[in-house]
Design a protein around this motif. Structure first.
Motif, short mmCIF file in Angstrom:
data_model
loop_
_atom_site.label_atom_id
_atom_site.label_comp_id
_atom_site.label_asym_id
_atom_site.label_seq_id
_atom_site.Cartn_x
_atom_site.Cartn_y
_atom_site.Cartn_z
N THR A 177 3.27 -34.85 -34.43
CA THR A 177 4.44 -34.05 -34.08
C THR A 177 2.61 -33.57 -33.21
OG1 THR A 177 5.80 -33.48 -35.40
CG2 THR A 177 5.51 -31.72 -33.98
N GLY A 222 -1.81 -29.76 -34.65
CA GLY A 222 -0.18 -30.61 -34.69
C GLY A 222 -0.52 -31.10 -36.26
N HIS A 274 8.67 -29.71 -37.08
CA HIS A 274 7.10 -30.51 -36.89
C HIS A 274 6.46 -31.08 -37.92
CE1 HIS A 274 6.42 -26.38 -34.49
NE2 HIS A 274 6.22 -26.70 -33.37
N ALA A 286 9.53 -33.81 -38.47
CA ALA A 286 9.79 -34.36 -36.95
C ALA A 286 8.53 -35.87 -36.12
CB ALA A 286 9.01 -33.65 -35.67
N ALA A 287 7.83 -35.03 -37.45
CA ALA A 287 7.13 -36.12 -37.48
C ALA A 287 6.59 -37.31 -38.54
CB ALA A 287 5.14 -35.49 -38.31
N SER A 340 9.89 -39.09 -37.29
CA SER A 340 9.38 -40.85 -36.71
C SER A 340 8.82 -41.60 -36.39
CB SER A 340 9.15 -39.57 -35.17
OG SER A 340 7.79 -39.28 -34.89
#
Length: 318
Positions: A32, A42, A137, A140-141, A144
């Protein structure tokens, strides 16, 4: 562009198909990125297969000026039981808490977990005191994460980092060895003079290096090695920083985490030579990729870190 696209071939061993940590079967990477004016930071997530039941692992400390959450239990037990997350220094603790939430949501019976979260200081290009990383965040990392070639340069935990006088970031590489693969991913953020195949490449703009220089290195392999042997492998990854010109500053937190996805009985120590060689080469190339794939960034307080001019690298290769 990756370093090989510029005519530079570090080492002699063959790479994996992607030349990335994800060449190790089952290893996933997700990221992210926050890149918005004063915020350049990130999360990068490295997800080992079977982490929930523990995989053999070790940590090597080149310089302990860092905030590597969870390292003492890895030293004690020789396993990791969570994904490995990387981020900016002051966001480490929020990332660790979010990782716990993600894990607890997947295991309603868990009562003890040891999150592994590393960092480097991206405060030169990002408002590090803002601590902008949220649970979303982190989720999401993790969600994904894939076996594709990870993005490199100004992405994830490398969005706001720089190394050896230039903008750097995330880099990855791999090597094939007898019986398996060794893959490396780095978050590069350290000082020194960039050195490419033994040739120094000083920055065009001379200025003091930002404070808080560090490097996180993650080594993955499917070779059958135990935690003690992984400690030896991890140390070779830290050694490889010297090949690209690290000055191993006293204010630097330089760590390598190595893990094996194999459940087989470990090989004899006499068989580690090729793994050591592969680790050194893959780390060197990952660090170079972290630089050549990065682009110039102007961030917090108008600070700028310039990308290494590719022509300088091409000239070195000639």
């Amino acid at each position: 562009m990756r370093i090989r696209s510029l005519g530079v071939t570090p080492g002699s061993l063959p790479t994996g198909r992607l030349n990335a940590i994800t060449d190790v079967p089952g290893v996933l990477v997700g990221q992210t990125t926050l890149a918005d004016g004063d915020l350049n930071t990130g999360v990068t997530a490295i997800v080992p297969p079977g982490f929930a039941t523990g995989v053999a692992a070790a940590v090597a400390v080149g310089n302990g000026y860092g905030k590597l959450v969870g390292s003492t239990q890895v030293d004690e037990l020789g396993v990791i039981e969570t994904p490995i997350l990387l981020t900016g220094t002051l966001s480490v603790f929020r990332v660790a808490d979010a990782l716990l939430t993600w894990l607890l949501d997947r295991d309603p019976t868990a009562t003890s977990l040891n999150p592994i979260v590393g960092e480097t200081n991206d405060g030169y290009l990002s408002d590090i005191r803002a601590r902008p990383i949220t649970p979303e965040h982190v989720f999401a990392a993790l969600d994904s994460a894939s076996a594709d070639l990870p993005a490199e340069g100004n992405v994830g935990a490398g969005t706001g980092t720089g190394a050896l006088g230039f903008k750097a970031g995330i880099g990855t590489s791999s090597r094939q060895v007898s019986g398996g693969v060794v893959g490396v991913l780095v978050q590069a953020n350290f000082s020194g003079t960039l050195t490419v195949l033994g040739t120094p490449v000083p920055p065009l703009v001379q200025k003091p290096a930002p404070e808080g220089n560090s490097c996180m290195i993650v080594v993955a392999t499917d070779l059958p090695v135990d935690a003690r042997q992984l400690g030896r492998i991890a140390r070779r990854a830290v050694f490889a920083m010297g090949r690209v010109g690290s000055d191993f500053s006293p204010g630097s937190g330089d760590y390598a985490i190595a893990f094996s996805t194999s459940r087989a009985a470990p090989i004899r120590d006499q068989g580690l030579k090729e793994a050591f060689h592969a680790t050194t080469e893959a780390t060197e190339e990952a660090l170079l990729n972290s630089l050549t794939t990065a682009s110039t960034v102007t961030g917090f307080n108008g600070n700028t870190q310039y990308a290494v001019p590719h022509e300088l690298i091409r000239n070195t290769a000639r």
